[in-house]
Motif scaffolding. Structure first.
Motif, short mmCIF file in Angstrom:
data_model
loop_
_atom_site.label_atom_id
_atom_site.label_comp_id
_atom_site.label_asym_id
_atom_site.label_seq_id
_atom_site.Cartn_x
_atom_site.Cartn_y
_atom_site.Cartn_z
N ILE A 73 14.91 -0.21 -3.72
CA ILE A 73 15.44 -0.35 -2.37
C ILE A 73 14.44 0.21 -1.37
N THR A 74 14.41 -0.42 -0.21
CA THR A 74 13.52 0.00 0.87
C THR A 74 14.39 0.38 2.06
N LEU A 75 14.08 1.53 2.66
CA LEU A 75 14.90 2.06 3.75
C LEU A 75 14.04 2.43 4.95
N SER A 76 14.57 2.18 6.13
CA SER A 76 13.92 2.67 7.34
C SER A 76 14.14 4.18 7.42
N ALA A 77 13.45 4.84 8.35
CA ALA A 77 13.64 6.28 8.51
C ALA A 77 15.08 6.59 8.88
N GLU A 78 15.67 5.79 9.74
CA GLU A 78 17.07 6.01 10.15
C GLU A 78 18.02 5.84 8.96
N GLU A 79 17.80 4.83 8.14
CA GLU A 79 18.64 4.62 6.95
C GLU A 79 18.48 5.78 5.97
N LEU A 80 17.27 6.28 5.81
CA LEU A 80 17.04 7.41 4.92
C LEU A 80 17.76 8.66 5.42
N GLU A 115 0.86 -1.18 0.00
CA GLU A 115 0.00 0.00 0.00
C GLU A 115 0.89 1.22 0.00
N ILE A 116 0.73 2.07 -0.99
CA ILE A 116 1.47 3.32 -1.02
C ILE A 116 0.78 4.27 -0.05
N VAL A 117 1.43 4.50 1.08
CA VAL A 117 0.88 5.34 2.13
C VAL A 117 1.02 6.82 1.78
N GLU A 118 2.18 7.16 1.20
CA GLU A 118 2.44 8.56 0.81
C GLU A 118 3.33 8.60 -0.41
N ASN A 166 3.20 -5.96 2.88
CA ASN A 166 2.57 -7.06 3.62
C ASN A 166 2.00 -6.61 4.96
N GLU A 167 1.35 -5.45 4.94
CA GLU A 167 0.67 -4.90 6.11
C GLU A 167 1.60 -4.61 7.30
N ARG A 168 2.89 -4.42 7.01
CA ARG A 168 3.86 -4.05 8.05
C ARG A 168 3.97 -2.54 8.13
N ASP A 169 4.75 -2.07 9.11
CA ASP A 169 4.96 -0.63 9.24
C ASP A 169 5.56 -0.09 7.94
N PRO A 170 5.13 1.09 7.51
CA PRO A 170 5.63 1.66 6.25
C PRO A 170 7.12 1.97 6.31
N LYS A 171 7.77 1.84 5.15
CA LYS A 171 9.18 2.19 4.99
C LYS A 171 9.31 3.02 3.72
N TYR A 172 10.43 3.74 3.63
CA TYR A 172 10.71 4.55 2.45
C TYR A 172 11.20 3.65 1.34
N ASP A 173 10.75 3.92 0.13
CA ASP A 173 11.00 3.01 -0.98
C ASP A 173 11.32 3.81 -2.24
N GLU A 232 10.32 6.78 -8.34
CA GLU A 232 9.63 7.51 -7.27
C GLU A 232 10.18 7.15 -5.89
N LEU A 233 10.09 8.13 -5.01
CA LEU A 233 10.32 7.90 -3.58
C LEU A 233 8.95 7.94 -2.91
N ASN A 234 8.58 6.82 -2.28
CA ASN A 234 7.28 6.70 -1.64
C ASN A 234 7.44 6.09 -0.25
N LEU A 235 6.43 6.26 0.56
CA LEU A 235 6.33 5.57 1.84
C LEU A 235 5.35 4.43 1.61
#
Length: 73
Positions: free
Chosen positions: A54-61, A7-10, A32-39, A25-28
């Protein structure tokens, strides 16, 4: 191949667009219904197909942002 949900949250930014209509694109995204990550990846026009990315956590971003800010472009 196992099915997965997303699900594209943002929608944050379109980085570029190709002549085929796909856009990088950079999206949040919640995978699989897990907490959103930056992608960061390529998407077809209606987001029905995607390329590798690539998918990144907020800290990785934040770490990536800091590294990019140090570059002289």
């Amino acid at each position: 191949m196992a099915e997965f949900k997303y699900e594209i949250v943002e929608e944050i930014a379109v980085i570029s667009e190709s002549s085929r209509g796909w856009s990088k694109e950079l999206n949040l995204i919640s995978w699989n219904e897990r907490d959103p990550k930056y992608d960061l990846r390529e998407w077809s026009p209606e987001h029905e197909k995607m390329g590798k990315g690539i998918t990144l956590s907020a800290e990785e971003l934040k770490t990536l942002r800091d590294a990019l800010n140090k570059l002289e472009l």
